[in-house]
Write a protein that holds these residues in place. Structure first.
Motif, PDB file in Angstrom:
ATOM      1  N   ALA A  17       0.830  -1.212   0.000  1.00  0.00           N
ATOM      2  CA  ALA A  17       0.000   0.000   0.000  1.00  0.00           C
ATOM      3  C   ALA A  17       0.862   1.259   0.000  1.00  0.00           C
ATOM      4  O   ALA A  17       0.596   2.202  -0.750  1.00  0.00           O
ATOM      5  N   ILE A  18       1.893   1.266   0.813  1.00  0.00           N
ATOM      6  CA  ILE A  18       2.797   2.424   0.870  1.00  0.00           C
ATOM      7  C   ILE A  18       3.536   2.589  -0.453  1.00  0.00           C
ATOM      8  O   ILE A  18       3.638   3.699  -0.993  1.00  0.00           O
ATOM      9  N   ALA A  19       4.026   1.492  -1.004  1.00  0.00           N
ATOM     10  CA  ALA A  19       4.763   1.549  -2.274  1.00  0.00           C
ATOM     11  C   ALA A  19       3.859   2.059  -3.404  1.00  0.00           C
ATOM     12  O   ALA A  19       4.289   2.884  -4.221  1.00  0.00           O
ATOM     13  N   PHE A  20       2.617   1.606  -3.435  1.00  0.00           N
ATOM     14  CA  PHE A  20       1.710   2.057  -4.490  1.00  0.00           C
ATOM     15  C   PHE A  20       1.356   3.535  -4.313  1.00  0.00           C
ATOM     16  O   PHE A  20       1.236   4.270  -5.297  1.00  0.00           O
ATOM     17  N   THR A  21       1.235   3.979  -3.076  1.00  0.00           N
ATOM     18  CA  THR A  21       0.977   5.395  -2.805  1.00  0.00           C
ATOM     19  C   THR A  21       2.146   6.254  -3.295  1.00  0.00           C
ATOM     20  O   THR A  21       1.947   7.290  -3.938  1.00  0.00           O
ATOM     21  N   ILE A  22       3.359   5.815  -3.000  1.00  0.00           N
ATOM     22  CA  ILE A  22       4.555   6.533  -3.468  1.00  0.00           C
ATOM     23  C   ILE A  22       4.620   6.533  -4.988  1.00  0.00           C
ATOM     24  O   ILE A  22       4.914   7.556  -5.615  1.00  0.00           O
ATOM     25  N   PHE A  23       4.306   5.391  -5.592  1.00  0.00           N
ATOM     26  CA  PHE A  23       4.313   5.281  -7.047  1.00  0.00           C
ATOM     27  C   PHE A  23       3.349   6.290  -7.677  1.00  0.00           C
ATOM     28  O   PHE A  23       3.700   6.997  -8.622  1.00  0.00           O
ATOM     29  N   ILE A  24       2.132   6.367  -7.149  1.00  0.00           N
ATOM     30  CA  ILE A  24       1.154   7.320  -7.687  1.00  0.00           C
ATOM     31  C   ILE A  24       1.636   8.752  -7.483  1.00  0.00           C
ATOM     32  O   ILE A  24       1.524   9.592  -8.389  1.00  0.00           O
ATOM     33  N   THR A  25       2.188   9.046  -6.316  1.00  0.00           N
ATOM     34  CA  THR A  25       2.682  10.395  -6.043  1.00  0.00           C
ATOM     35  C   THR A  25       3.772  10.784  -7.037  1.00  0.00           C
ATOM     36  O   THR A  25       3.714  11.859  -7.654  1.00  0.00           O
ATOM     37  N   VAL A  26       4.746   9.926  -7.204  1.00  0.00           N
ATOM     38  CA  VAL A  26       5.877  10.232  -8.089  1.00  0.00           C
ATOM     39  C   VAL A  26       5.421  10.350  -9.540  1.00  0.00           C
ATOM     40  O   VAL A  26       5.754  11.325 -10.226  1.00  0.00           O
ATOM     41  N   THR A  27       4.645   9.372 -10.019  1.00  0.00           N
ATOM     42  CA  THR A  27       4.233   9.424 -11.426  1.00  0.00           C
ATOM     43  C   THR A  27       3.260  10.559 -11.706  1.00  0.00           C
ATOM     44  O   THR A  27       3.141  10.998 -12.850  1.00  0.00           O
ATOM     45  N   SER A  28       2.596  11.049 -10.673  1.00  0.00           N
ATOM     46  CA  SER A  28       1.689  12.182 -10.855  1.00  0.00           C
ATOM     47  C   SER A  28       2.429  13.507 -10.931  1.00  0.00           C
ATOM     48  O   SER A  28       1.915  14.471 -11.497  1.00  0.00           O
ATOM     49  N   SER A  81      -9.654  10.034   3.454  1.00  0.00           N
ATOM     50  CA  SER A  81      -8.211  10.283   3.310  1.00  0.00           C
ATOM     51  C   SER A  81      -7.754  10.031   1.884  1.00  0.00           C
ATOM     52  O   SER A  81      -6.969  10.815   1.324  1.00  0.00           O
ATOM     53  N   LEU A  82      -8.231   8.963   1.271  1.00  0.00           N
ATOM     54  CA  LEU A  82      -7.823   8.646  -0.096  1.00  0.00           C
ATOM     55  C   LEU A  82      -8.394   9.655  -1.094  1.00  0.00           C
ATOM     56  O   LEU A  82      -7.699  10.056  -2.035  1.00  0.00           O
ATOM     57  N   ILE A  83      -9.631  10.077  -0.887  1.00  0.00           N
ATOM     58  CA  ILE A  83     -10.197  11.108  -1.758  1.00  0.00           C
ATOM     59  C   ILE A  83      -9.435  12.424  -1.583  1.00  0.00           C
ATOM     60  O   ILE A  83      -9.097  13.095  -2.567  1.00  0.00           O
ATOM     61  N   SER A  84      -9.102  12.770  -0.341  1.00  0.00           N
ATOM     62  CA  SER A  84      -8.312  13.985  -0.067  1.00  0.00           C
ATOM     63  C   SER A  84      -6.935  13.900  -0.705  1.00  0.00           C
ATOM     64  O   SER A  84      -6.438  14.888  -1.265  1.00  0.00           O
ATOM     65  N   TYR A  85      -6.324  12.725  -0.636  1.00  0.00           N
ATOM     66  CA  TYR A  85      -5.015  12.508  -1.265  1.00  0.00           C
ATOM     67  C   TYR A  85      -5.114  12.795  -2.768  1.00  0.00           C
ATOM     68  O   TYR A  85      -4.252  13.487  -3.332  1.00  0.00           O
ATOM     69  N   GLY A  86      -6.162  12.301  -3.416  1.00  0.00           N
ATOM     70  CA  GLY A  86      -6.342  12.554  -4.847  1.00  0.00           C
ATOM     71  C   GLY A  86      -6.502  14.029  -5.150  1.00  0.00           C
ATOM     72  O   GLY A  86      -5.965  14.541  -6.141  1.00  0.00           O
ATOM     73  N   ILE A  87      -7.237  14.738  -4.304  1.00  0.00           N
ATOM     74  CA  ILE A  87      -7.425  16.182  -4.488  1.00  0.00           C
ATOM     75  C   ILE A  87      -6.097  16.913  -4.295  1.00  0.00           C
ATOM     76  O   ILE A  87      -5.751  17.825  -5.070  1.00  0.00           O
ATOM     77  N   ILE A  88      -5.347  16.535  -3.271  1.00  0.00           N
ATOM     78  CA  ILE A  88      -4.047  17.171  -3.005  1.00  0.00           C
ATOM     79  C   ILE A  88      -3.090  16.949  -4.165  1.00  0.00           C
ATOM     80  O   ILE A  88      -2.394  17.875  -4.596  1.00  0.00           O
ATOM     81  N   ILE A  89      -3.043  15.723  -4.689  1.00  0.00           N
ATOM     82  CA  ILE A  89      -2.156  15.431  -5.818  1.00  0.00           C
ATOM     83  C   ILE A  89      -2.542  16.300  -7.019  1.00  0.00           C
ATOM     84  O   ILE A  89      -1.661  16.867  -7.692  1.00  0.00           O
ATOM     85  N   GLU A  90      -3.821  16.426  -7.284  1.00  0.00           N
ATOM     86  CA  GLU A  90      -4.259  17.279  -8.402  1.00  0.00           C
ATOM     87  C   GLU A  90      -3.876  18.736  -8.158  1.00  0.00           C
ATOM     88  O   GLU A  90      -3.419  19.421  -9.077  1.00  0.00           O
ATOM     89  N   ALA A  91      -4.032  19.214  -6.932  1.00  0.00           N
ATOM     90  CA  ALA A  91      -3.647  20.594  -6.605  1.00  0.00           C
ATOM     91  C   ALA A  91      -2.140  20.782  -6.786  1.00  0.00           C
ATOM     92  O   ALA A  91      -1.696  21.821  -7.315  1.00  0.00           O
ATOM     93  N   LEU A  92      -1.368  19.809  -6.362  1.00  0.00           N
ATOM     94  CA  LEU A  92       0.091  19.886  -6.542  1.00  0.00           C
ATOM     95  C   LEU A  92       0.469  19.880  -8.022  1.00  0.00           C
ATOM     96  O   LEU A  92       1.395  20.581  -8.429  1.00  0.00           O
TER      97      LEU A  92
END
Length: 131
Positions: A17-28, A81-92
């Protein structure tokens, strides 16, 4: 063999789960211009990728936090938290990158992926337990 894979996945659920979260963050947030990419000409393919990524992300976190998310309150916290994470990534993407832009439809696709995974997780988990 299948039991070995199941045991390995269960033991490594948090790491996955942590690795996939990092993967999405980096590729985004990185530019993929230098990489050779496959050009797929499906309308809104980007939204399918967003939906699928957040669907898998949500399932990975539900598998990792099964004991905690049996309580409705904790499940709601995880989903929000996951929906907020998606919003934060889009804002970033809109504020920190020059090669990406924030898109409300990406947020919608992310959120639908989270919600559908939340709905389907109990059934998928029963299937996984039956293996």
């Amino acid at each position: 063999m299948l039991m070995d894979i199941k045991t390995l996945l269960a033991r490594r659920a948090y790491a996955i789960a942590i690795a996939f979260t990092i993967f999405i963050t980096v590729t985004s947030l990185i530019s993929l211009k230098g990489l050779k990419t496959v050009s797929i000409s499906i309308n809104n393919f980007d939204k399918i990728v967003h939906f699928t990524s957040y669907f898998i992300l949500t399932l990975s976190w539900f598998f990792a936090t099964q004991a905690l998310t049996k309580k409705r309150k904790n499940k709601i916290i995880l989903v929000l938290s996951l929906i907020s994470y998606g919003i934060i990534i889009e804002a970033l993407q809109g504020s920190m990158t020059t090669h990406r832009q924030a898109d409300i439809y990406d947020i919608l696709a992310n959120s639908i992926g989270v919600i559908l995974a939340t709905i389907l997780f109990p059934r998928l988990n029963r299937w996984f337990d039956s293996i």
